[in-house]
Write an enzyme that holds these catalytic residues in place. Structure first.
Site, PDB file in Angstrom:
ATOM      1  N   GLU A   1       0.836  -1.198   0.000  1.00 55.11           N
ATOM      2  CA  GLU A   1       0.000   0.000   0.000  1.00 55.11           C
ATOM      3  C   GLU A   1       0.875   1.255   0.000  1.00 55.11           C
ATOM      4  O   GLU A   1       1.877   1.328   0.715  1.00 55.11           O
ATOM      5  CB  GLU A   1      -0.884  -0.039   1.250  1.00 55.11           C
ATOM      6  CG  GLU A   1      -1.877   1.087   1.405  1.00 55.11           C
ATOM      7  CD  GLU A   1      -2.771   0.897   2.617  1.00 55.11           C
ATOM      8  OE1 GLU A   1      -3.676   1.714   2.811  1.00 55.11           O
ATOM      9  OE2 GLU A   1      -2.573  -0.080   3.378  1.00 55.11           O
TER      10      GLU A   1
ATOM     11  N   LYS B   1      -9.135   2.681  -2.392  1.00 55.81           N
ATOM     12  CA  LYS B   1      -9.567   1.981  -1.176  1.00 55.81           C
ATOM     13  C   LYS B   1     -11.046   2.262  -0.924  1.00 55.81           C
ATOM     14  O   LYS B   1     -11.499   3.412  -0.937  1.00 55.81           O
ATOM     15  CB  LYS B   1      -8.722   2.429   0.019  1.00 55.81           C
ATOM     16  CG  LYS B   1      -9.064   1.687   1.312  1.00 55.81           C
ATOM     17  CD  LYS B   1      -8.296   2.222   2.514  1.00 55.81           C
ATOM     18  CE  LYS B   1      -6.897   1.677   2.585  1.00 55.81           C
ATOM     19  NZ  LYS B   1      -6.245   2.024   3.877  1.00 55.81           N
TER      20      LYS B   1
ATOM     21  N   CYS C   1      -5.975  -3.165   1.889  1.00 48.31           N
ATOM     22  CA  CYS C   1      -5.922  -3.253   3.353  1.00 48.31           C
ATOM     23  C   CYS C   1      -7.297  -3.308   4.025  1.00 48.31           C
ATOM     24  O   CYS C   1      -7.875  -4.372   4.182  1.00 48.31           O
ATOM     25  CB  CYS C   1      -5.088  -2.099   3.915  1.00 48.31           C
ATOM     26  SG  CYS C   1      -4.392  -2.453   5.554  1.00 48.31           S
TER      27      CYS C   1
END
Length: 550
Positions: A44, A118, A154
């Site tokens: 990330e 994200k 994530c």
């Protein structure tokens, strides 16, 4: 449809070093290509480093990061790496406004080929990304040589629903998630259990690529892995080091199915003490490297805290780069002086003695101090000397306080609390002893000299600021104290809860009073590596002015 070889590039990035981070991507992509990988996956926010906090709000930073991504795609193509699918994290800008997004991009054949933002943003602990980023609103599934690869970043896999559920409904061959997941003791098993659930949910393997390295008060432990829908571990990278691992997604209809490949690494679990010790060392090592320090200085008292910090520093930067300073007063015991000298000798550290009796007498003649004020002036004289070494030699000054002391305010602000980094600030005192014993045992196993003198471990702890002083004069026994602190701080138990836990009222009242009154000191304490689920700082934010005692 042929098998698809993935490379898991677990790298250590530096926040803001766009060119340096891009250089690492080039290096690891080239290595992956030589190994025959078709896809190479990075963590990330690879290009920017992570977390970038309010740097994300600077349009100039976002523009520079996006330019770096385009330049990197072109450089990969010019280097003959264009056929690779290079998956990296970076910061982007939303299409409908001017807000930053935590973005994954795919670099392929000279262009930034695809992107995914994200979907879920964390808003707890050390992260408050709702304040910074906007979230994505779509699910992205890549088709790579006929394989359907679902993308996540994530937090997306930690939340129910969202892109993972959509991918489960649409069908994928692999769920790929890039991560900047900070270290906490025991968190590795939590990640694997979660990934196994998601693998069952989507009916496909999960590839989890994590960042490694220290960034201010966070440590990222790596430990990247691939796990099958049945919960079998197919690849696992080691913790706390950069690593390039490989795993092959089989062709459709392959009867062997998902299995451990011929080049897969299966790193072993680390024991708890070793894991925590290595996290502290990596945090210090990277803080030094990324802030351009080559050496450290610290006060050596002969006690366990400074001994463990010095041992960690020796492992981080080499004993020859440590300046240990003994600053004896008239209350310092001969044994403490000997233990400090012994420690420096074992580590190969520079060792200098700077007695503080003259300076102490000068202050006394001027101020006529008594009690705590007399004790604290000694610690502050020592703090001035440590900072003088730091300034004159360009060294990182290390604070040596532990979490128990920090919790109870058992340190002198502008005295032993001075420094730029505090390697053991998230370790309770009892854990300090445990890690010291572990480090000595590891040295014995390797046939090396134990770095920490046994006397520093076994003798009763004392600040030696008055005649015959012991920590137990002011604090409960550390074994009891640490149990109360764990319940009060990490479990957020109030007074009634602590009494129900079985602690006696006097001990509870003493500990609560000490902890609550020391909040202002903790606000001014140096950075140090987070290794527990709840560290002082961004994890625990309480008002300094606070009259509630229940």
């Amino acid at each position: 449809m042929s098998p698809l070889v993935f490379a898991l590039a677990q790298i250590d990035t530096c926040v803001g070093d766009l060119a340096g981070n891009a250089g690492k991507v080039m290096e690891y992509a080239a290595r992956a290509a030589r190994h025959g990988a078709r896809v190479v996956v990075f963590p990330e926010m690879t290009l920017t480093g992570y977390p970038i906090e309010d740097l994300a709000l600077r349009a100039t930073f976002r523009k520079a990061a996006w330019s770096q991504a385009n330049d990197l795609a072109e450089q990969l193509d010019k280097a003959g790496l264009g056929p690779l699918y290079v998956i990296v994290g970076t910061v982007g800008t939303d299409h409908d406004g001017d807000r930053p997004r935590n973005r994954m991009v795919v670099l392929h054949r000279g262009v930034v080929w695809a992107g995914y933002d994200k979907h879920f943003l964390p808003n707890y602990g050390v992260f408050d990304e709702y304040r910074i980023f906007t979230s994505g609103q779509r699910t992205v599934i890549l088709d790579i040589d006929g394989h359907r690869v679902g993308l996540a970043i994530c937090e997306d896999i930690w939340q129910e629903g969202g892109p993972v559920q959509e991918m489960a409904e649409q069908g994928i061959d692999l769920l790929l998630t890039i991560n900047g997941s900070p270290y906490e003791e025991g968190k590795g098993h939590v990640r694997m259990d979660l990934a196994a659930r998601r693998a069952r949910q989507v009916g496909a393997p999960v590839m989890y690529v994590n960042q490694v390295g220290g960034q201010d008060d966070l440590v990222f432990d790596g430990g990247s892995f691939v796990i099958s829908p049945s919960g079998d571990l197919l690849e696992r990278s080691p913790q706390f080091i950069e690593h390039l691992g490989y795993w092959t997604l089989p062709a459709a209809g392959d009867e062997a199915g998902c299995q451990v490949g011929p080049h897969a690494v299966m790193a072993a679990d680390l024991a708890g003490d070793e894991e925590v010790y290595r996290a502290c060392v990596l945090g210090l090592k990277d803080y030094m490297a990324k802030n351009h320090f080559t050496g450290v200085c610290l006060g050596l008292s002969g006690g366990i805290d400074s001994a463990l910090v010095a041992a960690m520093a020796a492992d981080a930067c080499g004993g020859g780069n440590i300046w240990g300073i003994s600053m004896p007063s008239r209350y310092s015991s001969l044994g403490s002086k000997d233990d400090a000298a012994d420690l420096a000798s074992r580590l190969g550290a520079r060792y200098e003695i700077q007695p503080i009796a003259t300076e102490f007498e000068a202050f006394q003649q001027m101020l006529h101090l008594e009690g705590v004020a007399e004790e604290n002036i000694q610690a502050r004289i020592r703090g001035v000397i440590v900072m003088a070494y730091s300034n004159s030699h360009g060294l990182l000054a290390l604070a040596t306080g532990n979490k128990s002391e920090l919790a109870c305010g058992y340190s002198t602000i502008y005295g032993d609390a001075v420094g730029g980094y505090a390697p053991i600030k998230d370790l309770l005192k009892t854990r300090v002893w445990d890690l010291a014993r572990w480090r000595n045992e590891r040295a014995r196993q390797e046939g090396k000299t134990e770095p920490i003198p046994e006397n520093s471990i076994v003798k009763p702890p004392s600040a030696e600021l008055r005649e015959g002083q012991k920590d137990s004069d002011s604090l409960p026994d550390y074994r009891l104290l640490d149990q109360v602190l764990s319940a009060y701080i990490e479990k957020a138990h109030g007074r009634a809860d602590l009494l129900a836990d079985g602690f006696d009222g006097d001990t509870v009242d003493t500990v609560m009073r000490l902890v609550d009154r020391a909040e202002w000191k903790r606000r001014q304490y140096p950075l140090g590596p987070k290794v527990t689920g709840l560290a002082f700082g961004r994890d625990r934010r309480l008002p300094v002015t606070n009259a509630f005692r229940e």
